[in-house]
Design a protein around this motif. Sequence first.
Motif, mmCIF file in Angstrom:
data_model
loop_
_atom_site.group_PDB
_atom_site.id
_atom_site.type_symbol
_atom_site.label_atom_id
_atom_site.label_comp_id
_atom_site.label_asym_id
_atom_site.label_seq_id
_atom_site.Cartn_x
_atom_site.Cartn_y
_atom_site.Cartn_z
ATOM 1 N N VAL A 37 0.927 -1.082 0.070
ATOM 2 C CA VAL A 37 -0.053 0.006 -0.162
ATOM 3 C C VAL A 37 0.836 1.230 -0.120
ATOM 4 C CG1 VAL A 37 -1.736 -1.217 1.210
ATOM 5 C CG2 VAL A 37 -0.251 0.037 2.491
ATOM 6 N N ALA A 38 0.620 2.433 -0.549
ATOM 7 C CA ALA A 38 1.013 3.653 -0.326
ATOM 8 C C ALA A 38 0.565 4.614 0.804
ATOM 9 C CB ALA A 38 0.610 4.376 -1.748
ATOM 10 N N VAL A 39 1.563 4.964 1.394
ATOM 11 C CA VAL A 39 1.369 6.029 2.632
ATOM 12 C C VAL A 39 1.817 7.090 2.426
ATOM 13 C CG1 VAL A 39 0.731 4.031 4.290
ATOM 14 C CG2 VAL A 39 2.992 4.659 4.136
ATOM 15 N N ASP A 40 1.451 8.175 3.219
ATOM 16 C CA ASP A 40 2.270 9.601 3.152
ATOM 17 C C ASP A 40 3.557 9.144 4.139
ATOM 18 O OD1 ASP A 40 2.817 12.136 2.493
ATOM 19 O OD2 ASP A 40 1.453 12.888 4.306
ATOM 20 N N SER A 41 4.661 9.953 3.486
ATOM 21 C CA SER A 41 5.788 9.757 4.151
ATOM 22 C C SER A 41 5.814 10.417 5.756
ATOM 23 C CB SER A 41 7.201 10.045 3.387
ATOM 24 O OG SER A 41 6.990 11.547 3.185
ATOM 25 N N GLY A 42 5.170 11.309 5.979
ATOM 26 C CA GLY A 42 4.939 12.012 6.926
ATOM 27 C C GLY A 42 6.177 12.829 7.229
ATOM 28 N N ASP A 43 6.793 13.530 5.995
ATOM 29 C CA ASP A 43 7.580 14.781 6.330
ATOM 30 C C ASP A 43 6.895 15.802 6.457
ATOM 31 O OD1 ASP A 43 9.613 12.734 6.046
ATOM 32 O OD2 ASP A 43 9.981 13.147 3.827
ATOM 33 N N GLY A 44 5.658 16.070 6.329
ATOM 34 C CA GLY A 44 4.949 17.471 6.404
ATOM 35 C C GLY A 44 3.781 17.181 5.269
ATOM 36 N N PRO A 45 2.756 18.139 5.448
ATOM 37 C CA PRO A 45 1.728 18.182 4.842
ATOM 38 C C PRO A 45 2.031 18.779 3.628
ATOM 39 C CG PRO A 45 1.461 20.071 6.474
ATOM 40 C CD PRO A 45 2.814 19.071 6.792
ATOM 41 N N GLY A 46 1.516 18.136 2.402
ATOM 42 C CA GLY A 46 1.437 18.579 1.163
ATOM 43 C C GLY A 46 2.843 18.477 0.395
ATOM 44 N N ASN A 47 3.856 17.696 1.066
ATOM 45 C CA ASN A 47 5.287 17.548 0.218
ATOM 46 C C ASN A 47 4.974 16.729 -1.034
ATOM 47 O OD1 ASN A 47 4.882 15.151 1.433
ATOM 48 N ND2 ASN A 47 7.247 15.216 2.329
ATOM 49 N N GLY A 48 3.961 15.559 -0.564
ATOM 50 C CA GLY A 48 3.634 14.670 -1.974
ATOM 51 C C GLY A 48 4.399 13.341 -2.021
ATOM 52 N N GLN A 49 5.459 13.228 -0.994
ATOM 53 C CA GLN A 49 6.364 12.171 -1.097
ATOM 54 C C GLN A 49 5.523 10.892 -0.512
ATOM 55 O OE1 GLN A 49 9.144 11.398 -2.403
ATOM 56 N NE2 GLN A 49 9.258 9.674 -1.869
ATOM 57 N N VAL A 50 5.445 9.900 -1.502
ATOM 58 C CA VAL A 50 4.656 8.779 -0.974
ATOM 59 C C VAL A 50 5.573 7.404 -0.812
ATOM 60 C CG1 VAL A 50 2.843 6.996 -2.009
ATOM 61 C CG2 VAL A 50 2.615 9.504 -2.242
ATOM 62 N N VAL A 51 5.543 6.697 0.031
ATOM 63 C CA VAL A 51 6.184 5.480 0.410
ATOM 64 C C VAL A 51 5.269 4.276 0.235
ATOM 65 C CG1 VAL A 51 7.497 4.460 2.213
ATOM 66 C CG2 VAL A 51 7.631 6.584 2.011
ATOM 67 N N VAL A 52 5.918 3.195 -0.456
ATOM 68 C CA VAL A 52 5.135 2.061 -0.480
ATOM 69 C C VAL A 52 5.849 1.108 0.547
ATOM 70 C CG1 VAL A 52 4.715 0.136 -2.073
ATOM 71 C CG2 VAL A 52 4.829 2.460 -3.054
ATOM 72 N N ILE A 53 4.803 0.562 1.399
ATOM 73 C CA ILE A 53 5.110 -0.573 2.335
ATOM 74 C C ILE A 53 4.398 -1.740 2.072
ATOM 75 C CG2 ILE A 53 5.708 1.221 4.069
ATOM 76 C CD1 ILE A 53 3.096 0.638 5.374
ATOM 77 N N VAL A 54 4.837 -2.704 2.752
ATOM 78 C CA VAL A 54 4.232 -4.139 2.638
ATOM 79 C C VAL A 54 3.166 -4.295 3.819
ATOM 80 C CG1 VAL A 54 4.668 -6.675 2.650
ATOM 81 C CG2 VAL A 54 6.426 -5.310 1.478
ATOM 82 N N ASP A 55 1.999 -4.485 3.441
ATOM 83 C CA ASP A 55 0.885 -4.586 4.368
ATOM 84 C C ASP A 55 0.976 -6.018 4.760
ATOM 85 O OD1 ASP A 55 -1.124 -4.539 5.999
ATOM 86 O OD2 ASP A 55 -2.746 -4.125 4.473
ATOM 87 N N THR A 56 1.569 -6.575 5.933
ATOM 88 C CA THR A 56 1.642 -7.936 6.485
ATOM 89 C C THR A 56 0.317 -8.460 7.056
ATOM 90 O OG1 THR A 56 2.528 -7.200 8.437
ATOM 91 C CG2 THR A 56 4.030 -7.744 6.868
ATOM 92 N N ALA A 57 -0.560 -7.513 7.760
ATOM 93 C CA ALA A 57 -1.640 -8.030 8.036
ATOM 94 C C ALA A 57 -2.842 -8.033 6.889
ATOM 95 C CB ALA A 57 -2.182 -7.174 9.253
ATOM 96 N N LYS A 58 -2.450 -7.422 5.866
ATOM 97 C CA LYS A 58 -3.232 -7.374 4.841
ATOM 98 C C LYS A 58 -4.905 -6.546 5.215
ATOM 99 C CE LYS A 58 -1.706 -11.197 2.227
ATOM 100 N NZ LYS A 58 -1.776 -12.490 1.798
#
Length: 126
Positions: free
Chosen positions: A39-60
């Motif tokens: 899944v894609a989640v916001d990187s949390g570097d701040g609002p509106g920066n648009g950086q998206v991080v893809v992580i593995v959803d082990t629990a689905k």
Amino acid sequence: MVQREESARMQRSKPPPGPVRTCIGCRKRELAVELLRVVAVDSGDGPGNGQVVVIVDTAKALPGRGAWLHPRSECLHAAVRRRAFGRALRITGSPDITAVIERFDSSERPDTAAPREQVAKNMSTP
């Protein structure tokens, strides 16, 4: 009473024993329990920066749109080469897939895992 003979297609097609998903790397269909969900989640570097991080959803169970991938390095490389992560997750730009690459590196033997530099090189190639 009229008896109908079932066609060969009807005889072969039994419903699968669970949800079926398509791998974004090799494009083969497989049961969801056999695939990794990313899944894609916001990187949390701040609002509106648009950086998206893809992580593995082990629990689905994480919210949002998910994509499915076989737990094989060949499928990861194919997904990177085809730029399938952004398309499957419907995000603009190139997402950061470092967490997914690290998951594959840690789950495979060192002699069969592809070097991280090669995957990064494939990501940057237009």
